[in-house]
Design a protein around this motif. Sequence first.
Motif, PDB file in Angstrom:
ATOM      1  N   GLU A 162       0.773  -1.233   0.000  1.00  0.00           N
ATOM      2  CA  GLU A 162       0.000   0.000   0.000  1.00  0.00           C
ATOM      3  C   GLU A 162       0.808   1.288   0.000  1.00  0.00           C
ATOM      4  O   GLU A 162       0.266   2.358  -0.252  1.00  0.00           O
ATOM      5  N   ILE A 163       2.102   1.187   0.280  1.00  0.00           N
ATOM      6  CA  ILE A 163       2.898   2.416   0.354  1.00  0.00           C
ATOM      7  C   ILE A 163       2.833   3.184  -0.964  1.00  0.00           C
ATOM      8  O   ILE A 163       2.807   4.415  -0.977  1.00  0.00           O
ATOM      9  N   HIS A 164       2.754   2.444  -2.079  1.00  0.00           N
ATOM     10  CA  HIS A 164       2.711   3.088  -3.397  1.00  0.00           C
ATOM     11  C   HIS A 164       1.583   4.113  -3.467  1.00  0.00           C
ATOM     12  O   HIS A 164       1.765   5.225  -3.947  1.00  0.00           O
ATOM     13  N   SER A 165       0.416   3.690  -3.009  1.00  0.00           N
ATOM     14  CA  SER A 165      -0.748   4.552  -3.089  1.00  0.00           C
ATOM     15  C   SER A 165      -0.515   5.866  -2.331  1.00  0.00           C
ATOM     16  O   SER A 165      -0.784   6.951  -2.851  1.00  0.00           O
ATOM     17  N   TYR A 166      -0.019   5.752  -1.101  1.00  0.00           N
ATOM     18  CA  TYR A 166       0.178   6.949  -0.288  1.00  0.00           C
ATOM     19  C   TYR A 166       1.251   7.853  -0.896  1.00  0.00           C
ATOM     20  O   TYR A 166       1.115   9.070  -0.929  1.00  0.00           O
ATOM     21  N   VAL A 167       2.334   7.243  -1.366  1.00  0.00           N
ATOM     22  CA  VAL A 167       3.434   8.027  -1.925  1.00  0.00           C
ATOM     23  C   VAL A 167       2.999   8.736  -3.209  1.00  0.00           C
ATOM     24  O   VAL A 167       3.167   9.947  -3.359  1.00  0.00           O
ATOM     25  N   TRP A 168       2.400   7.991  -4.114  1.00  0.00           N
ATOM     26  CA  TRP A 168       2.031   8.568  -5.410  1.00  0.00           C
ATOM     27  C   TRP A 168       0.988   9.672  -5.261  1.00  0.00           C
ATOM     28  O   TRP A 168       1.089  10.716  -5.890  1.00  0.00           O
ATOM     29  N   SER A 169      -0.007   9.430  -4.411  1.00  0.00           N
ATOM     30  CA  SER A 169      -1.070  10.433  -4.316  1.00  0.00           C
ATOM     31  C   SER A 169      -0.572  11.679  -3.583  1.00  0.00           C
ATOM     32  O   SER A 169      -1.212  12.712  -3.586  1.00  0.00           O
ATOM     33  N   ASN A 170       0.607  11.553  -2.967  1.00  0.00           N
ATOM     34  CA  ASN A 170       1.170  12.729  -2.304  1.00  0.00           C
ATOM     35  C   ASN A 170       2.203  13.409  -3.198  1.00  0.00           C
ATOM     36  O   ASN A 170       2.913  14.316  -2.764  1.00  0.00           O
ATOM     37  N   GLY A 171       2.331  12.939  -4.436  1.00  0.00           N
ATOM     38  CA  GLY A 171       3.264  13.572  -5.364  1.00  0.00           C
ATOM     39  C   GLY A 171       4.669  13.011  -5.309  1.00  0.00           C
ATOM     40  O   GLY A 171       5.568  13.522  -5.967  1.00  0.00           O
ATOM     41  N   GLY A 172       4.883  11.970  -4.517  1.00  0.00           N
ATOM     42  CA  GLY A 172       6.207  11.352  -4.459  1.00  0.00           C
ATOM     43  C   GLY A 172       6.312  10.210  -5.450  1.00  0.00           C
ATOM     44  O   GLY A 172       5.336   9.825  -6.077  1.00  0.00           O
ATOM     45  N   ASP A 173       7.522   9.704  -5.598  1.00  0.00           N
ATOM     46  CA  ASP A 173       7.699   8.516  -6.440  1.00  0.00           C
ATOM     47  C   ASP A 173       9.003   7.825  -6.074  1.00  0.00           C
ATOM     48  O   ASP A 173       9.819   8.362  -5.337  1.00  0.00           O
ATOM     49  N   TRP A 174       9.169   6.633  -6.618  1.00  0.00           N
ATOM     50  CA  TRP A 174      10.371   5.848  -6.323  1.00  0.00           C
ATOM     51  C   TRP A 174      11.539   6.265  -7.200  1.00  0.00           C
ATOM     52  O   TRP A 174      12.675   6.307  -6.751  1.00  0.00           O
ATOM     53  N   LEU A 175      11.210   6.499  -8.464  1.00  0.00           N
ATOM     54  CA  LEU A 175      12.266   6.737  -9.445  1.00  0.00           C
ATOM     55  C   LEU A 175      12.026   8.042 -10.180  1.00  0.00           C
ATOM     56  O   LEU A 175      10.888   8.500 -10.302  1.00  0.00           O
ATOM     57  N   SER A 176      13.098   8.592 -10.710  1.00  0.00           N
ATOM     58  CA  SER A 176      12.974   9.734 -11.600  1.00  0.00           C
ATOM     59  C   SER A 176      12.366   9.267 -12.914  1.00  0.00           C
ATOM     60  O   SER A 176      12.259   8.068 -13.164  1.00  0.00           O
ATOM     61  N   GLU A 177      12.005  10.220 -13.743  1.00  0.00           N
ATOM     62  CA  GLU A 177      11.336   9.904 -15.006  1.00  0.00           C
ATOM     63  C   GLU A 177      12.116   8.901 -15.855  1.00  0.00           C
ATOM     64  O   GLU A 177      11.553   7.978 -16.430  1.00  0.00           O
ATOM     65  N   ASP A 178      13.429   9.051 -15.912  1.00  0.00           N
ATOM     66  CA  ASP A 178      14.235   8.166 -16.758  1.00  0.00           C
ATOM     67  C   ASP A 178      14.622   6.866 -16.043  1.00  0.00           C
ATOM     68  O   ASP A 178      15.427   6.098 -16.547  1.00  0.00           O
ATOM     69  N   ALA A 179      14.047   6.662 -14.858  1.00  0.00           N
ATOM     70  CA  ALA A 179      14.275   5.431 -14.091  1.00  0.00           C
ATOM     71  C   ALA A 179      15.747   5.216 -13.734  1.00  0.00           C
ATOM     72  O   ALA A 179      16.204   4.089 -13.615  1.00  0.00           O
ATOM     73  N   ARG A 180      16.491   6.328 -13.540  1.00  0.00           N
ATOM     74  CA  ARG A 180      17.913   6.164 -13.210  1.00  0.00           C
ATOM     75  C   ARG A 180      18.243   6.637 -11.798  1.00  0.00           C
ATOM     76  O   ARG A 180      19.314   6.341 -11.297  1.00  0.00           O
ATOM     77  N   THR A 181      17.342   7.419 -11.195  1.00  0.00           N
ATOM     78  CA  THR A 181      17.633   7.968  -9.876  1.00  0.00           C
ATOM     79  C   THR A 181      16.539   7.578  -8.888  1.00  0.00           C
ATOM     80  O   THR A 181      15.359   7.642  -9.217  1.00  0.00           O
ATOM     81  N   ILE A 182      16.972   7.171  -7.704  1.00  0.00           N
ATOM     82  CA  ILE A 182      16.025   6.860  -6.629  1.00  0.00           C
ATOM     83  C   ILE A 182      15.578   8.176  -5.994  1.00  0.00           C
ATOM     84  O   ILE A 182      16.420   8.994  -5.611  1.00  0.00           O
ATOM     85  N   THR A 183      14.269   8.349  -5.892  1.00  0.00           N
ATOM     86  CA  THR A 183      13.780   9.637  -5.391  1.00  0.00           C
ATOM     87  C   THR A 183      12.980   9.482  -4.101  1.00  0.00           C
ATOM     88  O   THR A 183      11.981  10.148  -3.907  1.00  0.00           O
ATOM     89  N   ILE A 184      13.445   8.613  -3.226  1.00  0.00           N
ATOM     90  CA  ILE A 184      12.682   8.447  -1.977  1.00  0.00           C
ATOM     91  C   ILE A 184      13.028   9.527  -0.957  1.00  0.00           C
ATOM     92  O   ILE A 184      12.366   9.638   0.065  1.00  0.00           O
ATOM     93  N   ASP A 185      14.067  10.326  -1.241  1.00  0.00           N
ATOM     94  CA  ASP A 185      14.476  11.336  -0.262  1.00  0.00           C
ATOM     95  C   ASP A 185      13.814  12.689  -0.530  1.00  0.00           C
ATOM     96  O   ASP A 185      14.423  13.738  -0.333  1.00  0.00           O
TER      97      ASP A 185
END
Lengths: 450, 301
Positions: free
Chosen positions: A214-237
């Motif tokens: 379920e973490i995906h739902s909370y993160v995405w709906s809050n404007g966060g994401d796991w990866l940058s657009e090009d899928a090269r950078t982790i964006t959890i910070d």
Amino acid sequence: MTMRRRRFLTGAAGAAAAAAAGVTAGCGNLHSSDPDVLTFMFRGSTEERDVFSRAVAVFEERTGYEVQIISTSADQYATKLQTAILGNSVPDVFYLEPPRTMAYVTNGVLADLTPYVEATDLPVDDIWTAGLDLYRFDGEQIGKGPLYAMPKDLGPFSFGYNKTLFEEMGVEPPDPDVPLDWDEFLERCQALTGDRDGDGATDAWGTSVNIGAEIHSYVWSNGGDWLSEDARTITIDTPEFAEALQYIVDLREVHGVTPSINETEGMDGYQRWLRGQIGFFPVAPWDLTLYRTLDFEFDLCPYPAGRTGVSATNIGSLGIGVSAKSLRPDRAAELAMFLACDPEAQAIIVGEGQTIPNTRSHAAEWVKDTSIEPRNKQEYLDIVEDYGHFVPNALTYTPEWMDAFFTNIQPVLEARADVGEYLAATQPVMQDFLDSAREQFRIDQEANAR
Amino acid sequence: MSATTTTGTGDLHRSERRWGRLFIAPPVIGFALFALAPLLFSLYAAFTHWNGLSAPLFSGFANFRTMAGDPQFWQSLGNTLFLMIGVPIGLAISLILALALNRQMPGRAAFRVIYYLPGVSSVAAIAILWQWALNGDFGLVNQLLAAVGIDGPNWLAEKHWVKPALILMGVWKGIGFSTLLYLAALQSVPRTLLEAAMLDGAGAWLRFRHVILPMLSPVTFFLVVTGIIGGAQMFAEINIMTPTGGPEFGSATIVWYIWQQGFQNLQLGYATAMSLVLGLMIFLVTAVQFYLNSRNIFTVE
């Protein structure tokens, strides 16, 4: 004496030869040497096996091709398939876990289905676009380019609620179209949490969060994401990500609207939901047959929305791929497409529901049927067509980076570790995994180009 | 067959020798095919970048450099070592049980069967059984603890308890086998030695300490060696009971990590390199054990 020995030896040699033949046959049966027999490697429960056998039988009858189903348990599937690939005996048709698409395509395991899709009469165009795109890969990024698998199904991970408990606690049910914001969601959860039988122990909770799903739902709906657009950078910070994780932690640790750590030890959130103690809980399509047998009513609603004001959740999927080394790729592709979109096959597979229809026209009919729960089936379609995303471990070469997020998360969930510090410390670890996956991708790409 | 057949050279023995070779051929061929050939191949594969999907590419010492700096490799190695605490514990309990069973008492055979039962059961079945037994709330272990007023932990989900839980299971599983071996060894302790010790005025403890224990040392040696080798290769239990390597990677054993890298993360070359290192470690430890054992051998003259 010699006679007897000789006879014994002949017998032994015969037995050894038989055993050897058995071994070769055992290895060979994944990859059919008879071009008229297709092999289909499958994983799933006995019910699913039964359903797919029936669909395959229809295929055999219609085309006259023979199909041999190889069934394995879900947890052994990946290992078995990889062994088959190593041993150069890949089944003609097999299930593909999305996080493996890039690797399998890069290493020449999967056949390009595009020409077969263009040639077929089957309604492939009717399949959910998002589902098809998940299995496209242009050599750099997932989502574009040639098609390498058919989606076997899409599993919209919808939120839902226990109608009966809402009535009992006198809480207003959520709107099926407008998502609650996080404050409203918390309020409803607080109203749902309580001691119904008056024995001094809480026996109803607002929700129970399964972090991995379920973490995906909370993160995405809050404007966060796991990866940058090009899928090269982790964006959890990012602050958005941190806020989402903090919100989940606080639901339990500050507000007490989910069962506590001790309370989930004995009976986890899922078990408590089944017993009617949880207000809001995920309701995925594969749960429906079980949930319909429970003694409370349930329905679907959108996930609460964070900062963006838009609901979000993940869509699961499994693909049906065709081996690049299949002797009859045309027939194998036909089977894959048949299972994914043939109306007769889909009617069998969708049946009473472990899955939603794979094609839009079928779904449009299916959603109208309000005779069985959930009434708000439209929510599933909204997720697939509108607000659902795929978990981004399908976008990278290996999924290890995402596993690393969850390895040490327990202290954070128990509020023994700080969310911000955890994210800051974990980002470089995940980035390392992502970078080495990228490096591996480059090496393999070069090696296979040669 | 007399002993002379092996040393004979005449025509008379030629056919015997041929038969002999034929009879040892299956295990030798089996070993060459299924143990030696993979070992030789792994010597090569360990020095390659190999994803398990296409052909390996030579990469020199890259895998070994990765290993040196891979925290998960060291952690899983540490976990594996930690779990071996179960070996001496298991041996001590087995010895006590064997001593108890070595006396004439009713129901001995039944006890032997009960203790040996886990040894012949499938590891998967045992792992699932213990997964339930170790469940935090309604598991058997915690129910027993609750009966004596202890609030048991959620064994498999807590970093500090997952290893003790696995040790507990390992001891339970291995006890039957070691008890049986100890029992056999106890029964072959010469009566004359014990009587001589008694005549010299040795009490029960001294007889145990200076006669029985040394007589058991070959069995102890065997059990320690096989216990360590088996412990270093622990996999199935881990994969079933804690499929993600446990809380905070707390129960990931080295073989589990090798499997995960090889089959989940397309790092078969790296996995092979780790297997090779593990194999070398086991070999060294075993060699040291044999050396130590050879220095204090106990014989009856």
